[in-house]
Enzyme design. Structure first.
Site, short mmCIF file in Angstrom:
data_model
loop_
_atom_site.label_atom_id
_atom_site.label_comp_id
_atom_site.label_asym_id
_atom_site.label_seq_id
_atom_site.Cartn_x
_atom_site.Cartn_y
_atom_site.Cartn_z
N ASP A 179 34.66 32.93 25.36
CA ASP A 179 33.41 32.89 26.11
C ASP A 179 32.78 34.28 26.03
O ASP A 179 33.18 35.09 25.18
CB ASP A 179 33.61 32.40 27.55
CG ASP A 179 34.51 33.31 28.37
OD1 ASP A 179 34.70 34.48 27.99
OD2 ASP A 179 35.02 32.87 29.42
N HIS B 205 35.85 36.77 27.60
CA HIS B 205 37.28 36.67 27.34
C HIS B 205 37.61 36.43 25.87
O HIS B 205 36.91 35.70 25.17
CB HIS B 205 37.88 35.55 28.20
CG HIS B 205 37.61 35.74 29.65
ND1 HIS B 205 36.61 35.06 30.32
CD2 HIS B 205 38.21 36.55 30.56
CE1 HIS B 205 36.60 35.46 31.60
NE2 HIS B 205 37.57 36.36 31.76
N SER C 160 41.58 38.55 34.69
CA SER C 160 41.57 37.29 33.93
C SER C 160 42.24 37.40 32.56
O SER C 160 42.59 36.38 31.97
CB SER C 160 40.13 36.79 33.75
OG SER C 160 39.30 37.81 33.24
#
Length: 349
Positions: free
Chosen positions: A324, A327, A38
């Site tokens: 978050d 991340h 990600s």
């Protein structure tokens, strides 16, 4: 004959003009190719069956006026900042985006998938695109590129691309339990290193020559890990950090041996651990205020579907290192790339 002439013209245009319309790409970087998880996924998970998506607000709050694209950030991510810093283009599109055009392919795409890892089990658990499947997508990309500019020009593009590989984080979050014995950690780290070297070898076989492989980050300092395993004070989880550091040292030791066996290649080790620790421990030096929780919601646990339109965000995300609980925020990505880019250029170019 007409098709061949068109290919030559298209490639010449690509070689001399970058996405900003300026002549001669800096450092001769033709394209950015991103593989992994990600941190480099720019939207591929939008097009697969997984709960690990970020194509809804507040993700993308600061991206082109508030557009959620599938990047696990409030704005641009690491792949975008590296592409911009190397003078290629401002944004790296996801390969699975059906609206991709020829110019997108010419200057590179992301194959990364949020939730992926070196360990095949990791991607299975998180319903992500496994790293080996990302290599299969790369093969299809090469086929598409060949149709556009021909074989010789395609190999030229691949040889002069910078390939980013950032994969290990989810292996330590999902597939390595906190209470694993030291011997099991060593064996697992060795397994991950072997898998990473196999991926690099395959990338080289397919045409990549400038490969930047990221170390593991300080996984134990991710906000979600602090919350779940850091006790009442939410301290960094030392066992997770030690496992990441061991992986990094093993990788750094074996990487030059592999690189020496790959003619005309340059393989760079990108330290994804120490720069993040430095920022986490010294936020004020980077204009930040919060590095132990994310901007979304409480910042303690919220990520992907738990971070949504109904979740309040912090008043100023530019003061948060994490967006978050896993991340980096856009400013966090920018800080990391600014720290890493000079070393990457020196190693690869």
């Amino acid at each position: 004959m007409i098709v061949s002439v068109f290919k030559v013209i298209l490639f010449c245009l690509y070689a001399s003009v970058n996405s900003q319309g300026t002549i001669a790409l800096p450092q001769n970087v033709s394209a950015i190719l991103a593989f992994g998880d990600s941190f480099l996924d720019t939207g591929n998970n939008n097009y697969i069956s997984t709960v690990l998506k970020a194509n809804f607000l507040p993700y993308g709050n600061d991206f082109m006026g508030g557009k959620p694209t599938g990047r696990f950030s409030n704005g641009k991510n690491i792949a975008d900042f590296f592409a911009e810093g190397l003078g290629v283009k401002e944004f790296v599109p996801p390969y699975l985006d059906p609206s991709l055009n020829d110019s997108d392919l010419l200057t590179g795409v992301s194959f990364a998938s949020g939730g992926s890892g070196y360990d095949p089990q990791t991607a299975r658990i998180l319903s992500a695109i496994p790293i080996l499947d990302q290599l299969d997508l790369f093969k299809k990309y090469i086929g598409n590129l060949t149709k556009i500019v021909g074989e010789e020009a395609t190999m030229n593009i691949l040889n002069n691309s910078v390939t980013l590989l950032c994969v290990s984080t989810n292996d330590f979050i999902v597939s390595l339990p906190v209470n694993t014995s030291q011997n099991d950690v060593l064996n697992y780290d060795r397994k991950l290193v072997n898998l990473s070297l196999t991926v690099i070898q395959e990338l080289y076989t397919l045409g990549a020559r400038k490969i930047a492989i990221f170390s593991a980050p300080p996984v134990g300092c991710l906000p979600v890990e602090r919350t779940l395993f850091g006790g009442l004070l939410r301290t960094c989880v030392q066992k997770k950090n030690e496992a990441a550091q061991l992986f990094n040292s093993l990788l750094k030791e074996r990487l030059p041996i592999l690189a020496n066996s790959l003619p005309q290649s340059r393989v760079a080790f990108v330290d994804f651990y120490n720069p993040l620790i430095t920022v986490i421990d010294n936020p004020q030096q980077y204009g930040l205020q919060v590095t132990n929780r994310g901007c979304c919601g409480t910042g303690l646990l919220e990520f992907v579907f738990l971070c949504n339109r109904l979740t309040p965000t912090c008043p100023d995300d530019s003061k948060f290192f994490f967006f978050d609980s896993i991340h980096l925020s856009e400013i966090g990505c920018n800080i990391f790339v600014n720290q890493s880019l000079p070393g990457l250029v020196a190693s690869l170019l």
